[in-house]
Enzyme design. Structure first.
Site, PDB file in Angstrom:
ATOM      1  N   HIS A   1       8.189   9.223   7.748  1.00 48.17           N
ATOM      2  CA  HIS A   1       8.451   8.728   6.399  1.00 48.17           C
ATOM      3  C   HIS A   1       9.911   8.375   6.164  1.00 48.17           C
ATOM      4  CE1 HIS A   1       4.336   9.889   5.807  1.00 48.17           C
ATOM      5  NE2 HIS A   1       4.363   8.896   4.950  1.00 48.17           N
TER       6      HIS A   1
ATOM      7  N   GLU B   1      -7.428   5.021   4.979  1.00 49.27           N
ATOM      8  CA  GLU B   1      -6.467   5.356   6.039  1.00 49.27           C
ATOM      9  C   GLU B   1      -7.015   6.401   6.995  1.00 49.27           C
ATOM     10  OE1 GLU B   1      -2.791   6.705   4.260  1.00 49.27           O
ATOM     11  OE2 GLU B   1      -3.822   7.813   2.708  1.00 49.27           O
TER      12      GLU B   1
ATOM     13  N   ASP C   1      -1.353   5.343   8.716  1.00 48.50           N
ATOM     14  CA  ASP C   1      -2.188   6.492   9.059  1.00 48.50           C
ATOM     15  C   ASP C   1      -3.445   6.058   9.791  1.00 48.50           C
ATOM     16  OD1 ASP C   1      -0.940   8.934   8.346  1.00 48.50           O
ATOM     17  OD2 ASP C   1      -1.064   8.328   6.252  1.00 48.50           O
TER      18      ASP C   1
ATOM     19  N   CYS D   1      -1.175  -1.808   2.438  1.00 50.89           N
ATOM     20  CA  CYS D   1       0.188  -1.378   2.114  1.00 50.89           C
ATOM     21  C   CYS D   1       0.848  -0.662   3.289  1.00 50.89           C
ATOM     22  CB  CYS D   1       0.204  -0.497   0.873  1.00 50.89           C
ATOM     23  SG  CYS D   1      -0.837   0.952   1.010  1.00 50.89           S
TER      24      CYS D   1
HETATM   25  C1  PEP Z   1      -0.135   4.362   5.311  1.00 52.62           C
HETATM   26  O1  PEP Z   1      -0.562   5.412   5.800  1.00 52.62           O
HETATM   27  O2  PEP Z   1      -0.262   3.254   5.843  1.00 52.62           O
HETATM   28  C2  PEP Z   1       0.584   4.386   4.028  1.00 52.62           C
HETATM   29  C3  PEP Z   1       0.907   3.276   3.415  1.00 52.62           C
HETATM   30  O3  PEP Z   1       0.928   5.595   3.538  1.00 52.62           O
HETATM   31  P1  PEP Z   1       2.117   6.504   4.098  1.00 52.62           P
HETATM   32  O4  PEP Z   1       2.860   5.715   5.109  1.00 52.62           O
HETATM   33  O5  PEP Z   1       2.946   6.874   2.926  1.00 52.62           O
HETATM   34  O6  PEP Z   1       1.395   7.659   4.673  1.00 52.62           O
HETATM   35 MG    MG Z   2      -0.738   7.202   4.583  1.00 47.89          MG
END
Ligand code: PEP
Ligand code: MG
Length: 769
Positions: free
Chosen positions: A364, A605, A629, A676
């Protein structure tokens, strides 16, 4: 055997530099195997030759003077075959090479094993014996292989430390050695390294000479006093529950704090000029090594006590000596493990680059870095971070590589890349207010992923049409407790107001996995398969309800809020969440807020959700794919682990086929679906997603202008054809090359620097440039 092995590894771990580490290895292995010779040859990346670096049994004068070409002699054979070679009479082997300066001719039997770290052959470890009748047996071979595998990491680390100081293996000056990690956020930064340490981590304390030894002595004595008091207090508190022999443990602790024990030794080092924290670290490490070496269970336990005492003392020292970190104008933040809070401490406008030992491109903190447009290299696993403080650094976030103290030529080379990038972005600025539309009229809304307010500002200036993912955990992560409803409301309002009347999709708290809150620790064996996202908040409705209430109230008068649920793996999680959201909605309206019920959606995800798109679609207003994910779970590759970064590939055919299925099933059910994950911000990925029919693409602000410029120059038929072509392929690398080639032919070569999504392996440092 295991005890010997452990004690060798521990001793080597405590070595000050590569030479000392190698000396320990040869002498300890020779003794443990009761053999006449043990030597280590390392492959010098500069000359591509194996150099005899240490020996026990051969003539010492040969060290540093004997070397073999890459595939020369038995050493070269072991290295190129990457497996042990065990010979009764080495001299009879056709590849035997004789060096008179070693005195080797006396020895017949030979066992050589390669030293391999992350697929890179670092060198060869050899034992030799005089009589040819003594062939090394299977057990000995297995022992040497085990030792070599365990030591490879330590050797790589020490080698990198030397290289950092501009020294090659042979001690020659060597410039511009690149250290390889994983590309975390694209771009190039040139700045000064500032190393930040997690609190009370003895390992991370650097050595530092000081002039004012009196001040350091006082500081240390005060820390000893405080720790004494703490221990006495704990002992007193526990006295009624413990038996006298258990209480005696505290006595042991207190005795270790007597003037003539540990503090006495620390004082000696302080008087010699070391700062208190460094002196403490050195003494604790020495004690720990000593106790662990004794191989006795009782004494090993004492090593644990010493370490614990050391940490307690350090915590007090750091309290009393909170040095204000000075951030240079161009700061490259370096840490063993970067956290969002560390990023937040650098004054605005001064953070130019990031380097993290742990983590990978989909950690992250890397995502945050991309959102902020800060070039980042992650997964520098063999990096001696302490050495980077105050040095000029080049962070190459395209290649996942850093350089310390670059030469003028290298600096110029990278400065030109920085200038080119700036020019590229300036050229894209004119696209800001133009729609994202293909040449044949297909409209593809481009949204942004945000977490901080700075992202919002950047997003607006890049022409984003709304927020596709607001990671609400970011404001939670930079706090020291759960933010109150009022505080959350203020954060959310900022985001909603900035984009009104366009939609802002707020994801409910997605903590767990690698997203930890310091004030709500979750400790699990397998955090990515554990208590994450919606699983946590449904178990803690008091957190969920407050968050949803804050979101709803923040949308008062704007009505552009959408709520999104992370980590959904079954329909009942959606039903329970909807139930709570409706409840809050009605309560908030009863309080007099004139708000509309927001649209509610889920993230796809988890692989299970891919197969339930239809069922989920019937219960929600929209879907959004979290490809970060989804990739990690489909491929069983931890998105945060640099060791397997080369297997993390969002262009993997399994991921692409899953993405196609999601889009098709969602549209069959009449539900809009966006994406996303980071794939949407990759120009090639964005083209494929558009061809799959995704209704909107949400990405980090820095990627948006490039993606827009590509989509505005192509027609959708071209994109669909490319998609069909790649869906027939079976290798992620071939797919990625095919997409890159298509983009290059379409005139977008300048957007294609080696990227995160291509899954580059972290090679062991150093790699000569
Ligand atoms: C993802 O898993 O693609 C996502 C957008 O969420 P994060 O990266 O915050 O887990
Ligand atoms: Mg995610």
């Amino acid at each position: 055997m295991l005890t010997t092995l452990r004690s060798i590894v521990q001793e080597v771990n405590g070595a000050r530099d590569l030479n000392e580490a190698l000396e320990i290895i040869v002498s300890r292995v020779q003794r443990a195997m009761n053999t006449e010779v043990c030597s280590v040859y390392l492959l010098d990346p500069d000359s591509n030759r194996y150099i005899l670096m240490a020996t026990e049994g051969l003539y010492k004068k040969a060290v540093g003077n004997v070397s073999l070409a890459h595939s020369e002699g038995l050493i070269g054979l072991v290295g190129s075959r990457e497996e042990p070679i065990n010979l009764e009479d080495a001299t009879a082997h056709p590849r035997y090479r004789y060096f008179p300066e070693t005195g080797e001719e006396r020895f017949r039997s030979f066992l050589g094993v390669p030293i391999i770290h992350h697929r890179r052959v670092l060198g060869v470890l050899v034992v030799q014996q005089r009589e040819s009748s003594r062939c090394f047996d299977e057990g000995e071979e297995a022992f040497l292989v085990t030792i070599s595998a365990q030591l490879a990491g330590v050797i790589a680390h020490s080698e990198a430390t030397g290289a950092m100081s501009g020294l090659s293996l042979t001690g020659q000056a060597s410039h511009d050695i690149g250290f390889k990690g994983v590309a975390g956020s694209p771009g190039v930064a040139i700045g000064t390294g500032v190393v930040v340490y997690p609190p009370a981590d003895l390992e991370a304390v650097p050595d530092k000479e000081v002039d004012d030894t009196e001040a350091e002595k006082n500081l240390f004595m005060a820390a000893v006093m405080s720790v004494r008091e703490d221990i006495e207090l704990v002992a007193e508190r526990l006295a009624p529950q413990l038996r006298p022999e258990e209480l005696a443990l505290f006595e042991v602790y207190l005795r270790m704090l007597d003037d003539n024990a540990l503090p006495g030794e620390v004082m000696t080092r302080i008087i010699a000029g070391q700062w208190a924290q460094g002196a403490l670290k050195q003494v604790v490490q020495q004690y720990v090594r000593h106790f662990e070496k004794m191989g006795d269970l009782y004494l090993s336990e004492r090593a644990v006590d010493i370490r614990d005492l050391g940490r307690r003392l350090l915590a007090h020292l750091q309290e009393g000596n909170q040095e204000e970190l000075v951030y240079p104008q161009e700061t490259v933040l370096v840490s063993d493990e970067l956290t969002p809070a560390m990023l937040g401490e650098v004054p605005r406008g001064q953070l130019v680059g990031l380097v993290s030992v742990r983590g990978s491109s989909n950690s992250h903190v890397a995502i945050l870095a991309r959102a902020m447009g800060v070039p980042t290299v992650m997964g520098m696993i063999d990096m001696p971070v302490n050495q980077l403080n105050g040095r000029e650094l080049v962070v190459d976030g395209f290649e996942g590589q850093i350089y310390a103290s670059p030469s003028a030529d290298l600096r110029l080379f990278y400065q030109e890349i920085c200038d080119e990038e700036d020019a590229l972005f300036r050229g894209l600025e004119e696209l800001r207010d133009k729609p994202c539309i293909t040449t044949d009229g297909r409209r593809v809304p481009l949204l942004v992923n945000t977490g901080l307010m700075t992202d919002v500002v950047r997003s607006l200036s890049h022409g984003a049409e709304g927020i596709g993912l607001y990671r609400t955990e970011v404001p939670f992560m930079i706090n020291e407790r759960f933010p109150s409803e009022q505080e959350q409301r203020a954060y959310y309002r900022e985001q909603l107001e900035a984009f009104a009347p366009n939609d802002v999709t707020m994801r409910t708290l997605d903590i767990g996995g690698d997203k930890a809150l310091s004030y709500f620790p979750i400790s699990e064996e397998n955090p990515f398969l554990g208590w994450r996202g919606i699983r946590v908040t449904l178990d803690h409705p008091e957190i969920f309800l407050v968050q949803v209430r804050a979101m709803l109230k923040a949308s008062d008068g704007l009505n552009n809020l959408r709520i999104m649920l992370p980590m959904i793996s079954n329909v009942s999680e959606v039903e329970e969440s909807l139930h709570l959201i409706y409840r809050v909605y009605h309560e908030v309206r009863e309080e007099g807020y004139d708000i509309q019920m927001p649209k509610v959606g889920v993230m796809i995800e988890i692989p299970a959700a891919v197969y339930q798109v239809r069922d989920l679609s019937h219960r929600v207003d929209f879907l959004s794919v979290g490809s970060n994910d989804l990739t990690q779970y489909l491929l069983a590759v931890d998105r945060n682990n640099p060791r397997v970064a080369s297997l993390y590939h969002s262009f993997h055919p399994a991921v692409l086929h899953a993405l196609v299925k999601i889009a098709n099933d969602a549209h069959d059910a009449g539900t809009p679906v966006s994406i996303c994950g980071e794939l949407a911000g990759d120009p090639g990925g964005a083209v494929l997603l558009m061809a799959m029919g995704y209704d909107a693409l949400s990405m980090n602000a820095a990627s948006l202008p490039k993606v827009k410029s590509v989509i505005r120059s192509i027609d959708s038929e071209w994109a669909v054809k490319l998609l069909h072509d790649v869906l027939d392929l079976d290798s992620p690398h071939v797919i990625k090359s095919c997409v890159d080639l298509a983009l290059r032919r379409a005139g977008f070569g300048r957007y294609l620097r080696p990227g995160r999504l291509s899954g580059e392996a972290p090679a062991a440092a150093p790699a000569s440039s």
